[in-house]
Motif scaffolding. Structure first.
Motif, PDB file in Angstrom:
ATOM      1  N   VAL A 145       1.681  18.235  -2.217  1.00  0.00           N
ATOM      2  CA  VAL A 145       1.996  17.542  -0.821  1.00  0.00           C
ATOM      3  C   VAL A 145       0.708  17.239  -0.090  1.00  0.00           C
ATOM      4  CG1 VAL A 145       3.111  18.095   1.376  1.00  0.00           C
ATOM      5  CG2 VAL A 145       4.153  19.110  -0.785  1.00  0.00           C
ATOM      6  N   GLU A 146       0.646  16.091   0.447  1.00  0.00           N
ATOM      7  CA  GLU A 146      -0.474  15.659   1.106  1.00  0.00           C
ATOM      8  C   GLU A 146      -0.365  14.930   2.377  1.00  0.00           C
ATOM      9  OE1 GLU A 146      -3.991  16.085   0.616  1.00  0.00           O
ATOM     10  OE2 GLU A 146      -4.049  16.757  -1.614  1.00  0.00           O
ATOM     11  N   GLN A 147      -1.136  14.997   3.268  1.00  0.00           N
ATOM     12  CA  GLN A 147      -1.240  14.449   4.654  1.00  0.00           C
ATOM     13  C   GLN A 147      -2.064  13.234   4.367  1.00  0.00           C
ATOM     14  OE1 GLN A 147       0.500  15.694   7.504  1.00  0.00           O
ATOM     15  NE2 GLN A 147       0.085  13.515   8.628  1.00  0.00           N
ATOM     16  N   LEU A 148      -1.299  11.835   4.570  1.00  0.00           N
ATOM     17  CA  LEU A 148      -2.010  10.694   4.497  1.00  0.00           C
ATOM     18  C   LEU A 148      -2.559  10.146   5.782  1.00  0.00           C
ATOM     19  CD1 LEU A 148       0.241   8.582   1.946  1.00  0.00           C
ATOM     20  CD2 LEU A 148      -1.380   9.938   1.516  1.00  0.00           C
ATOM     21  N   SER A 149      -3.722   9.569   5.775  1.00  0.00           N
ATOM     22  CA  SER A 149      -4.162   8.660   6.733  1.00  0.00           C
ATOM     23  C   SER A 149      -3.316   7.685   7.011  1.00  0.00           C
ATOM     24  CB  SER A 149      -5.935   8.092   6.309  1.00  0.00           C
ATOM     25  OG  SER A 149      -5.492   7.059   5.746  1.00  0.00           O
ATOM     26  N   ALA A 150      -3.595   7.019   8.379  1.00  0.00           N
ATOM     27  CA  ALA A 150      -2.607   5.899   8.884  1.00  0.00           C
ATOM     28  C   ALA A 150      -2.561   4.800   8.023  1.00  0.00           C
ATOM     29  CB  ALA A 150      -3.212   5.457  10.393  1.00  0.00           C
ATOM     30  N   ARG A 151      -3.661   4.398   7.359  1.00  0.00           N
ATOM     31  CA  ARG A 151      -3.649   3.408   6.448  1.00  0.00           C
ATOM     32  C   ARG A 151      -3.318   3.748   5.045  1.00  0.00           C
ATOM     33  NH1 ARG A 151      -8.210   0.064   9.720  1.00  0.00           N
ATOM     34  NH2 ARG A 151      -6.572  -1.024  11.001  1.00  0.00           N
ATOM     35  N   GLU A 152      -3.478   4.808   4.561  1.00  0.00           N
ATOM     36  CA  GLU A 152      -3.010   5.271   3.367  1.00  0.00           C
ATOM     37  C   GLU A 152      -1.567   5.183   3.361  1.00  0.00           C
ATOM     38  OE1 GLU A 152      -6.510   8.284   1.888  1.00  0.00           O
ATOM     39  OE2 GLU A 152      -4.637   8.920   2.944  1.00  0.00           O
ATOM     40  N   PHE A 153      -0.924   5.808   4.587  1.00  0.00           N
ATOM     41  CA  PHE A 153       0.587   5.959   4.662  1.00  0.00           C
ATOM     42  C   PHE A 153       1.063   4.310   4.675  1.00  0.00           C
ATOM     43  CE2 PHE A 153       3.978   5.018   7.739  1.00  0.00           C
ATOM     44  CZ  PHE A 153       4.860   5.764   7.280  1.00  0.00           C
ATOM     45  N   ALA A 154       0.501   3.526   5.516  1.00  0.00           N
ATOM     46  CA  ALA A 154       1.005   1.999   5.636  1.00  0.00           C
ATOM     47  C   ALA A 154       0.896   1.441   4.078  1.00  0.00           C
ATOM     48  CB  ALA A 154       0.006   1.177   6.408  1.00  0.00           C
ATOM     49  N   ARG A 180      -3.069  -8.329  -3.483  1.00  0.00           N
ATOM     50  CA  ARG A 180      -4.092  -7.618  -2.388  1.00  0.00           C
ATOM     51  C   ARG A 180      -3.742  -8.399  -1.131  1.00  0.00           C
ATOM     52  NH1 ARG A 180      -9.130  -5.609  -2.877  1.00  0.00           N
ATOM     53  NH2 ARG A 180      -9.108  -6.134  -5.054  1.00  0.00           N
ATOM     54  N   THR A 181      -3.357  -9.763  -1.042  1.00  0.00           N
ATOM     55  CA  THR A 181      -3.319 -10.414   0.344  1.00  0.00           C
ATOM     56  C   THR A 181      -2.029  -9.877   0.946  1.00  0.00           C
ATOM     57  OG1 THR A 181      -4.093 -12.459  -0.696  1.00  0.00           O
ATOM     58  CG2 THR A 181      -2.914 -12.538   1.373  1.00  0.00           C
ATOM     59  N   GLU A 182      -0.910  -9.469   0.113  1.00  0.00           N
ATOM     60  CA  GLU A 182       0.329  -9.053   0.563  1.00  0.00           C
ATOM     61  C   GLU A 182      -0.006  -7.656   1.219  1.00  0.00           C
ATOM     62  OE1 GLU A 182       3.888 -10.502  -2.133  1.00  0.00           O
ATOM     63  OE2 GLU A 182       2.597  -9.373  -3.085  1.00  0.00           O
ATOM     64  N   LEU A 183      -0.736  -6.759   0.573  1.00  0.00           N
ATOM     65  CA  LEU A 183      -0.886  -5.635   1.161  1.00  0.00           C
ATOM     66  C   LEU A 183      -1.981  -5.676   2.297  1.00  0.00           C
ATOM     67  CD1 LEU A 183      -1.659  -3.765  -2.272  1.00  0.00           C
ATOM     68  CD2 LEU A 183       0.186  -3.275  -0.749  1.00  0.00           C
ATOM     69  N   ARG A 237      -2.685  -6.036 -13.975  1.00  0.00           N
ATOM     70  CA  ARG A 237      -3.929  -7.011 -14.050  1.00  0.00           C
ATOM     71  C   ARG A 237      -3.902  -8.432 -13.453  1.00  0.00           C
ATOM     72  NH1 ARG A 237      -8.667  -6.046 -16.289  1.00  0.00           N
ATOM     73  NH2 ARG A 237      -7.972  -3.717 -17.122  1.00  0.00           N
ATOM     74  N   GLY A 238      -4.510  -8.830 -12.632  1.00  0.00           N
ATOM     75  CA  GLY A 238      -4.607 -10.033 -12.016  1.00  0.00           C
ATOM     76  C   GLY A 238      -3.568 -10.316 -11.304  1.00  0.00           C
ATOM     77  N   ALA A 239      -2.785  -9.553 -11.015  1.00  0.00           N
ATOM     78  CA  ALA A 239      -1.633  -9.667  -9.936  1.00  0.00           C
ATOM     79  C   ALA A 239      -1.661  -8.811  -8.688  1.00  0.00           C
ATOM     80  CB  ALA A 239      -0.240  -9.595 -10.692  1.00  0.00           C
ATOM     81  N   GLY A 240      -1.935  -7.621  -9.106  1.00  0.00           N
ATOM     82  CA  GLY A 240      -2.030  -6.727  -7.801  1.00  0.00           C
ATOM     83  C   GLY A 240      -1.748  -5.124  -8.303  1.00  0.00           C
TER      84      GLY A 240
END
Ligand code: CA
Length: 220
Positions: A147-156, A171-174, A210-213
Protein backbone atom coordinates in the motif's frame (compact mmCIF):
# COMPACT_ATOMS: atom_id res chain seq x y z
CA UNK A 1 -7.58 13.49 -15.17
CA UNK A 2 -8.18 16.74 -16.95
CA UNK A 3 -10.97 19.11 -15.97
CA UNK A 4 -12.40 22.06 -17.89
CA UNK A 5 -13.37 24.85 -15.52
CA UNK A 6 -15.79 27.40 -17.01
CA UNK A 7 -16.11 30.34 -14.61
CA UNK A 8 -15.92 34.10 -15.10
CA UNK A 9 -15.57 35.01 -11.42
CA UNK A 10 -11.82 35.34 -10.89
CA UNK A 11 -11.82 34.70 -7.15
CA UNK A 12 -13.97 31.58 -7.36
CA UNK A 13 -12.12 30.37 -10.46
CA UNK A 14 -8.77 30.81 -8.76
CA UNK A 15 -9.89 29.01 -5.59
CA UNK A 16 -11.44 26.09 -7.48
CA UNK A 17 -8.44 25.87 -9.78
CA UNK A 18 -6.02 25.61 -6.85
CA UNK A 19 -8.19 23.05 -5.05
CA UNK A 20 -8.39 20.90 -8.19
CA UNK A 21 -4.64 21.01 -8.74
CA UNK A 22 -4.03 20.12 -5.09
CA UNK A 23 -6.33 17.13 -5.64
CA UNK A 24 -4.19 15.94 -8.58
CA UNK A 25 -6.36 17.14 -11.46
CA UNK A 26 -5.02 18.96 -14.50
CA UNK A 27 -7.13 22.08 -14.97
CA UNK A 28 -7.89 24.25 -17.99
CA UNK A 29 -9.82 27.38 -17.12
CA UNK A 30 -11.90 29.44 -19.57
CA UNK A 31 -13.82 32.54 -18.56
CA UNK A 32 -16.67 32.92 -21.06
CA UNK A 33 -19.24 30.78 -22.81
CA UNK A 34 -17.83 31.09 -26.33
CA UNK A 35 -14.32 30.07 -25.23
CA UNK A 36 -15.98 27.18 -23.38
CA UNK A 37 -17.65 26.00 -26.59
CA UNK A 38 -14.28 26.03 -28.38
CA UNK A 39 -12.51 24.18 -25.57
CA UNK A 40 -15.21 21.49 -25.43
CA UNK A 41 -14.90 20.73 -29.14
CA UNK A 42 -11.35 19.48 -28.58
CA UNK A 43 -12.55 16.72 -26.28
CA UNK A 44 -9.43 16.94 -24.09
CA UNK A 45 -11.30 16.75 -20.78
CA UNK A 46 -12.85 14.09 -18.58
CA UNK A 47 -15.27 16.39 -16.74
CA UNK A 48 -16.60 19.95 -16.77
CA UNK A 49 -17.34 22.43 -13.99
CA UNK A 50 -19.76 24.94 -15.42
CA UNK A 51 -20.90 28.29 -14.07
CA UNK A 52 -24.23 29.44 -15.53
CA UNK A 53 -23.94 33.24 -15.48
CA UNK A 54 -21.23 33.66 -18.13
CA UNK A 55 -20.30 36.48 -20.54
CA UNK A 56 -20.83 35.99 -24.31
CA UNK A 57 -22.86 32.79 -23.99
CA UNK A 58 -24.95 31.66 -21.04
CA UNK A 59 -23.91 28.47 -19.26
CA UNK A 60 -27.25 26.77 -19.94
CA UNK A 61 -26.73 27.43 -23.65
CA UNK A 62 -23.19 26.00 -23.46
CA UNK A 63 -24.67 22.87 -21.86
CA UNK A 64 -27.54 22.64 -24.34
CA UNK A 65 -25.14 22.78 -27.30
CA UNK A 66 -22.82 20.25 -25.72
CA UNK A 67 -25.59 17.68 -25.24
CA UNK A 68 -27.12 18.50 -28.62
CA UNK A 69 -23.77 17.55 -30.18
CA UNK A 70 -24.02 14.17 -28.43
CA UNK A 71 -21.20 14.87 -25.99
CA UNK A 72 -21.70 12.83 -22.79
CA UNK A 73 -18.88 14.33 -20.72
CA UNK A 74 -19.86 14.65 -17.01
CA UNK A 75 -20.91 18.21 -16.15
CA UNK A 76 -21.24 19.65 -12.65
CA UNK A 77 -23.00 23.01 -12.66
CA UNK A 78 -21.69 25.51 -10.09
CA UNK A 79 -23.81 28.60 -9.86
CA UNK A 80 -25.32 31.30 -7.71
CA UNK A 81 -28.71 30.67 -9.27
CA UNK A 82 -30.39 28.74 -6.52
CA UNK A 83 -33.96 28.91 -7.77
CA UNK A 84 -35.54 25.49 -8.03
CA UNK A 85 -36.58 26.17 -11.62
CA UNK A 86 -33.03 26.95 -12.72
CA UNK A 87 -31.83 23.82 -11.05
CA UNK A 88 -34.46 21.70 -12.76
CA UNK A 89 -33.68 23.29 -16.11
CA UNK A 90 -29.96 22.63 -15.73
CA UNK A 91 -30.54 19.01 -14.85
CA UNK A 92 -33.09 18.57 -17.65
CA UNK A 93 -30.68 19.99 -20.20
CA UNK A 94 -28.08 17.45 -19.15
CA UNK A 95 -26.11 18.50 -16.07
CA UNK A 96 -24.98 15.51 -14.01
CA UNK A 97 -24.95 17.39 -10.75
CA UNK A 98 -25.59 20.84 -9.36
CA UNK A 99 -23.86 22.86 -6.65
CA UNK A 100 -25.05 26.24 -5.41
CA UNK A 101 -22.53 28.97 -4.51
CA UNK A 102 -21.11 29.47 -2.02
CA UNK A 103 -20.04 25.83 -1.73
CA UNK A 104 -17.45 23.89 0.18
CA UNK A 105 -14.61 22.97 -2.12
CA UNK A 106 -14.38 19.49 -0.59
CA UNK A 107 -18.00 18.89 -1.49
CA UNK A 108 -17.24 19.98 -5.04
CA UNK A 109 -14.36 17.48 -5.22
CA UNK A 110 -16.56 14.69 -3.86
CA UNK A 111 -19.29 15.42 -6.41
CA UNK A 112 -16.73 15.54 -9.18
CA UNK A 113 -15.37 12.14 -8.17
CA UNK A 114 -18.93 10.79 -8.12
CA UNK A 115 -19.89 11.97 -11.62
CA UNK A 116 -16.61 10.73 -13.12
CA UNK A 117 -17.11 7.38 -11.41
CA UNK A 118 -20.65 7.02 -12.75
CA UNK A 119 -19.40 7.90 -16.22
CA UNK A 120 -16.80 5.13 -16.00
CA UNK A 121 -19.51 2.66 -14.95
CA UNK A 122 -17.80 2.17 -11.58
CA UNK A 123 -20.25 1.60 -8.77
CA UNK A 124 -17.62 1.76 -6.02
CA UNK A 125 -15.32 4.72 -5.42
CA UNK A 126 -12.17 2.59 -5.56
CA UNK A 127 -10.83 1.75 -9.02
CA UNK A 128 -9.77 -1.87 -9.14
CA UNK A 129 -8.08 -4.05 -11.72
CA UNK A 130 -6.88 -7.44 -10.48
CA UNK A 131 -4.33 -6.92 -7.69
CA UNK A 132 -4.11 -3.18 -8.28
CA UNK A 133 -6.51 -0.68 -6.78
CA UNK A 134 -6.60 3.06 -6.36
CA UNK A 135 -8.67 5.21 -4.03
CA UNK A 136 -9.40 8.63 -5.60
CA UNK A 137 -10.42 10.08 -2.24
CA UNK A 138 -7.08 9.40 -0.54
CA UNK A 139 -4.69 8.81 -3.49
CA UNK A 140 -3.74 5.52 -1.90
CA UNK A 141 -2.68 2.77 -4.29
CA UNK A 142 -2.56 -0.90 -3.49
CA UNK A 143 -0.88 -3.78 -5.30
CA UNK A 144 -1.34 -7.09 -3.51
CA UNK A 145 -0.02 -6.46 0.00
CA UNK A 146 1.78 -3.24 -0.89
CA UNK A 147 0.00 0.00 0.00
CA UNK A 148 1.53 3.31 -1.08
CA UNK A 149 0.60 6.95 -1.09
CA UNK A 150 0.99 8.37 -4.59
CA UNK A 151 1.99 11.92 -5.45
CA UNK A 152 -0.63 14.04 -7.23
CA UNK A 153 0.80 13.30 -10.65
CA UNK A 154 1.58 9.65 -10.03
CA UNK A 155 -2.06 9.34 -9.03
CA UNK A 156 -3.20 11.09 -12.22
CA UNK A 157 -1.07 8.70 -14.28
CA UNK A 158 -2.29 5.49 -12.65
CA UNK A 159 -5.86 6.81 -12.69
CA UNK A 160 -5.65 7.26 -16.47
CA UNK A 161 -4.67 3.61 -16.86
CA UNK A 162 -7.20 2.23 -14.39
CA UNK A 163 -10.12 4.04 -16.00
CA UNK A 164 -9.53 1.84 -19.05
CA UNK A 165 -7.47 -1.22 -18.22
CA UNK A 166 -6.13 -2.97 -21.30
CA UNK A 167 -5.95 0.18 -23.34
CA UNK A 168 -2.59 1.43 -24.58
CA UNK A 169 -1.96 5.07 -23.76
CA UNK A 170 0.64 7.05 -25.68
CA UNK A 171 2.95 9.64 -24.19
CA UNK A 172 0.78 12.41 -25.67
CA UNK A 173 -2.43 10.94 -24.27
CA UNK A 174 -0.87 10.63 -20.83
CA UNK A 175 0.47 14.19 -20.94
CA UNK A 176 -2.99 15.46 -21.93
CA UNK A 177 -4.50 13.56 -19.03
CA UNK A 178 -2.02 14.81 -16.46
CA UNK A 179 -1.18 18.38 -17.47
CA UNK A 180 -3.23 21.49 -18.27
CA UNK A 181 -2.78 23.76 -21.28
CA UNK A 182 -0.48 26.26 -19.64
CA UNK A 183 1.83 23.84 -17.92
CA UNK A 184 5.36 23.22 -19.14
CA UNK A 185 5.87 19.49 -19.65
CA UNK A 186 9.43 18.19 -19.53
CA UNK A 187 10.11 15.69 -22.32
CA UNK A 188 10.82 12.86 -19.86
CA UNK A 189 8.07 13.76 -17.37
CA UNK A 190 5.90 10.72 -18.19
CA UNK A 191 8.87 8.32 -17.91
CA UNK A 192 9.68 9.83 -14.54
CA UNK A 193 6.11 9.29 -13.26
CA UNK A 194 5.97 5.72 -14.58
CA UNK A 195 9.26 5.02 -12.84
CA UNK A 196 7.81 6.46 -9.62
CA UNK A 197 4.67 4.29 -9.73
CA UNK A 198 6.70 1.15 -10.55
CA UNK A 199 9.10 1.87 -7.73
CA UNK A 200 6.19 2.00 -5.30
CA UNK A 201 3.95 -0.78 -6.62
CA UNK A 202 6.24 -3.05 -8.62
CA UNK A 203 7.70 -3.07 -12.11
CA UNK A 204 4.91 -5.20 -13.59
CA UNK A 205 2.12 -2.79 -12.72
CA UNK A 206 2.62 -0.76 -15.91
CA UNK A 207 3.75 -2.54 -19.07
CA UNK A 208 5.74 -1.02 -21.92
CA UNK A 209 4.20 -1.47 -25.35
CA UNK A 210 7.09 -0.87 -27.68
CA UNK A 211 6.58 2.02 -30.06
CA UNK A 212 3.04 2.69 -28.81
CA UNK A 213 3.12 3.61 -25.14
CA UNK A 214 2.15 1.85 -21.93
CA UNK A 215 -0.75 -0.07 -20.47
CA UNK A 216 -2.11 -1.71 -17.36
CA UNK A 217 -3.14 -5.19 -18.43
CA UNK A 218 -6.81 -5.87 -18.02
CA UNK A 219 -7.35 -8.48 -15.34
CA UNK A 220 -9.88 -11.26 -16.01
CA1 CA B 1 -20.64 33.93 -13.31
Amino acid sequence: MRILLIEDDLMIGEAVSIALKDAAYAVDWVKDGVAAGGALEHGDHQAVLLDLGLPRRDGLEVLRRLRHAGNKIPVVVITARDGVEDRIRGLDIGADDYLVKPFDVNELLARLRAVVRRQGGQATPILTNGRVSLDPATREARCGDVVEQLSAREFALLHAFLLRPGRILSRTELEEHIYGWNEEVESNAVDFLIHGVRRKLGVDVIKNVRGAGWMVEKSE
